[in-house]
Design a protein around this motif. Structure first.
Motif, PDB file in Angstrom:
ATOM      1  N   ARG A  71    -106.248  36.131  92.012  1.00  0.00           N
ATOM      2  CA  ARG A  71    -107.361  36.373  91.077  1.00  0.00           C
ATOM      3  C   ARG A  71    -108.513  35.418  91.350  1.00  0.00           C
ATOM      4  O   ARG A  71    -109.238  35.015  90.445  1.00  0.00           O
ATOM      5  CB  ARG A  71    -106.906  36.240  89.618  1.00  0.00           C
ATOM      6  CG  ARG A  71    -105.685  37.032  89.243  1.00  0.00           C
ATOM      7  CD  ARG A  71    -105.901  38.517  89.353  1.00  0.00           C
ATOM      8  NE  ARG A  71    -106.813  39.032  88.334  1.00  0.00           N
ATOM      9  CZ  ARG A  71    -107.118  40.332  88.208  1.00  0.00           C
ATOM     10  NH1 ARG A  71    -106.593  41.212  89.043  1.00  0.00           N
ATOM     11  NH2 ARG A  71    -107.948  40.739  87.264  1.00  0.00           N
ATOM     12  N   LEU A  72    -108.708  35.049  92.620  1.00  0.00           N
ATOM     13  CA  LEU A  72    -109.793  34.168  93.022  1.00  0.00           C
ATOM     14  C   LEU A  72    -110.814  34.938  93.857  1.00  0.00           C
ATOM     15  O   LEU A  72    -110.442  35.705  94.744  1.00  0.00           O
ATOM     16  CB  LEU A  72    -109.279  32.994  93.858  1.00  0.00           C
ATOM     17  CG  LEU A  72    -108.376  31.966  93.175  1.00  0.00           C
ATOM     18  CD1 LEU A  72    -107.909  30.935  94.202  1.00  0.00           C
ATOM     19  CD2 LEU A  72    -109.096  31.280  92.029  1.00  0.00           C
ATOM     20  N   ILE A  73    -112.091  34.730  93.564  1.00  0.00           N
ATOM     21  CA  ILE A  73    -113.177  35.259  94.372  1.00  0.00           C
ATOM     22  C   ILE A  73    -113.923  34.067  94.977  1.00  0.00           C
ATOM     23  O   ILE A  73    -114.262  33.111  94.272  1.00  0.00           O
ATOM     24  CB  ILE A  73    -114.158  36.108  93.521  1.00  0.00           C
ATOM     25  CG1 ILE A  73    -113.441  37.301  92.902  1.00  0.00           C
ATOM     26  CG2 ILE A  73    -115.342  36.567  94.384  1.00  0.00           C
ATOM     27  CD1 ILE A  73    -112.919  38.310  93.896  1.00  0.00           C
ATOM     28  N   GLY A  74    -114.144  34.098  96.266  1.00  0.00           N
ATOM     29  CA  GLY A  74    -114.868  33.026  96.931  1.00  0.00           C
ATOM     30  C   GLY A  74    -116.348  33.348  97.027  1.00  0.00           C
ATOM     31  O   GLY A  74    -116.738  34.513  97.167  1.00  0.00           O
ATOM     32  N   HIS A  99    -113.860  40.274  84.329  1.00  0.00           N
ATOM     33  CA  HIS A  99    -112.802  41.086  84.950  1.00  0.00           C
ATOM     34  C   HIS A  99    -111.543  40.286  85.262  1.00  0.00           C
ATOM     35  O   HIS A  99    -110.668  40.759  86.001  1.00  0.00           O
ATOM     36  CB  HIS A  99    -113.344  41.736  86.221  1.00  0.00           C
ATOM     37  CG  HIS A  99    -114.422  42.746  85.968  1.00  0.00           C
ATOM     38  ND1 HIS A  99    -114.162  44.020  85.503  1.00  0.00           N
ATOM     39  CD2 HIS A  99    -115.779  42.648  86.053  1.00  0.00           C
ATOM     40  CE1 HIS A  99    -115.292  44.681  85.356  1.00  0.00           C
ATOM     41  NE2 HIS A  99    -116.295  43.871  85.668  1.00  0.00           N
ATOM     42  N   GLY A 100    -111.430  39.071  84.723  1.00  0.00           N
ATOM     43  CA  GLY A 100    -110.197  38.314  84.863  1.00  0.00           C
ATOM     44  C   GLY A 100    -110.056  37.551  86.159  1.00  0.00           C
ATOM     45  O   GLY A 100    -108.934  37.212  86.565  1.00  0.00           O
ATOM     46  N   TYR A 101    -111.171  37.253  86.830  1.00  0.00           N
ATOM     47  CA  TYR A 101    -111.123  36.491  88.069  1.00  0.00           C
ATOM     48  C   TYR A 101    -111.748  35.117  87.873  1.00  0.00           C
ATOM     49  O   TYR A 101    -112.555  34.916  86.967  1.00  0.00           O
ATOM     50  CB  TYR A 101    -111.885  37.220  89.187  1.00  0.00           C
ATOM     51  CG  TYR A 101    -111.188  38.449  89.712  1.00  0.00           C
ATOM     52  CD1 TYR A 101    -110.378  38.385  90.847  1.00  0.00           C
ATOM     53  CD2 TYR A 101    -111.327  39.681  89.072  1.00  0.00           C
ATOM     54  CE1 TYR A 101    -109.740  39.511  91.331  1.00  0.00           C
ATOM     55  CE2 TYR A 101    -110.686  40.813  89.550  1.00  0.00           C
ATOM     56  CZ  TYR A 101    -109.892  40.719  90.683  1.00  0.00           C
ATOM     57  OH  TYR A 101    -109.252  41.828  91.150  1.00  0.00           O
ATOM     58  N   SER A 102    -111.394  34.185  88.748  1.00  0.00           N
ATOM     59  CA  SER A 102    -112.031  32.874  88.786  1.00  0.00           C
ATOM     60  C   SER A 102    -112.849  32.773  90.062  1.00  0.00           C
ATOM     61  O   SER A 102    -112.494  33.353  91.092  1.00  0.00           O
ATOM     62  CB  SER A 102    -110.983  31.749  88.753  1.00  0.00           C
ATOM     63  OG  SER A 102    -110.276  31.765  87.533  1.00  0.00           O
ATOM     64  N   LEU A 103    -113.942  32.015  89.989  1.00  0.00           N
ATOM     65  CA  LEU A 103    -114.860  31.907  91.116  1.00  0.00           C
ATOM     66  C   LEU A 103    -114.730  30.539  91.783  1.00  0.00           C
ATOM     67  O   LEU A 103    -114.748  29.508  91.112  1.00  0.00           O
ATOM     68  CB  LEU A 103    -116.301  32.119  90.645  1.00  0.00           C
ATOM     69  CG  LEU A 103    -117.398  32.099  91.719  1.00  0.00           C
ATOM     70  CD1 LEU A 103    -117.227  33.291  92.655  1.00  0.00           C
ATOM     71  CD2 LEU A 103    -118.778  32.117  91.071  1.00  0.00           C
ATOM     72  N   VAL A 104    -114.611  30.536  93.109  1.00  0.00           N
ATOM     73  CA  VAL A 104    -114.596  29.310  93.896  1.00  0.00           C
ATOM     74  C   VAL A 104    -115.885  29.265  94.715  1.00  0.00           C
ATOM     75  O   VAL A 104    -116.113  30.142  95.552  1.00  0.00           O
ATOM     76  CB  VAL A 104    -113.382  29.251  94.850  1.00  0.00           C
ATOM     77  CG1 VAL A 104    -113.394  27.954  95.646  1.00  0.00           C
ATOM     78  CG2 VAL A 104    -112.084  29.389  94.072  1.00  0.00           C
TER      79      VAL A 104
END
Length: 210
Positions: A71-74, A99-104
């Motif tokens: 659930r990670l978006i870079g 949308h339930g994602y975390s951003l890196v």
């Protein structure tokens, strides 16, 4: 209630929780996963109390890898201090959270070596998608990542990638700006830009101006 330091909490394991609650490790795994409904109310309560008492914090990265979903978006940005980059990051983070994602986010400071290193690091995090504001000098890495996950470009095109781009119609923007200045009575108009350095947005503005 027992007070635990951050260092102590980091050492608490799922097995510690299971032993304190008097249940199996599998039951604790179900409680913190997607199968909590399989547990009785009494067992769920004991696990909840044990987690609270021990200060246990699940390793979300490890759980994600086990499920095959992090659930990670870079996101790779060329200059994190640029107001444009800040506005884009805010929009991306808001959409990810919805949308339930975390951003890196990784900042390259427009440095080729930093970009290559950050792309490799993001890949190692098993991100599920990549948003790139790139200098475009590491096509080999970008093509490999494009084969592995959804990839979206921001502001700058990299033609061989053939992926979605979110950006400005630079040619139209320059034409509109020139027309506005001409309507205001200006005739001698000068375009000032940083070196193009292969950056598609700058090249498009220069081509439209000439």
């Amino acid at each position: 209630m027992t007070s635990f330091s951050a260092a102590q909490r980091s050492r608490v394991t799922m097995l510690d929780v299971a032993e304190r609650a008097g249940v199996s490790k599998a039951s604790v795994s179900r409680f913190i996963g997607d199968d909590r409904a399989l547990l009785s109310d009494a067992i769920a309560l004991r696990i909840e109390q044990a987690i609270e008492a021990l200060g246990y914090r699940p390793n979300q990265m490890a759980r994600g890898l086990k499920r095959g979903r992090t659930r990670l978006i870079g996101m790779l940005v060329a200059d994190i201090r640029n107001p444009y980059s800040i506005a884009v990051m805010h929009g991306v983070e808001t959409a990810c959270r919805t949308h339930g994602y975390s951003l890196v986010v990784c900042n390259t400071d427009r440095d080729d070596a930093q970009e290559r290193q950050h792309l490799a690091a993001l890949r190692s995090y098993n991100i599920e998608g990549l948003i790139v504001n790139t200098l475009g000098h590491h096509l080999d890495q970008l093509l490999e990542l494009r084969q592995e996950m959804p990839l979206v470009l921001v502001d700058r095109k990299v033609e061989p990638l053939h992926c979605d781009l979110v950006g400005l119609d630079n040619r139209a923007a320059v034409r509109i700006a020139i027309e506005h200045l001409q309507q205001q009575g200006y005739r001698d108009v000068l375009l000032v830009s940083e070196p193009a350095d292969g950056t598609s947005s700058r090249l498009e503005r220069q081509q439209s101006f000439s």
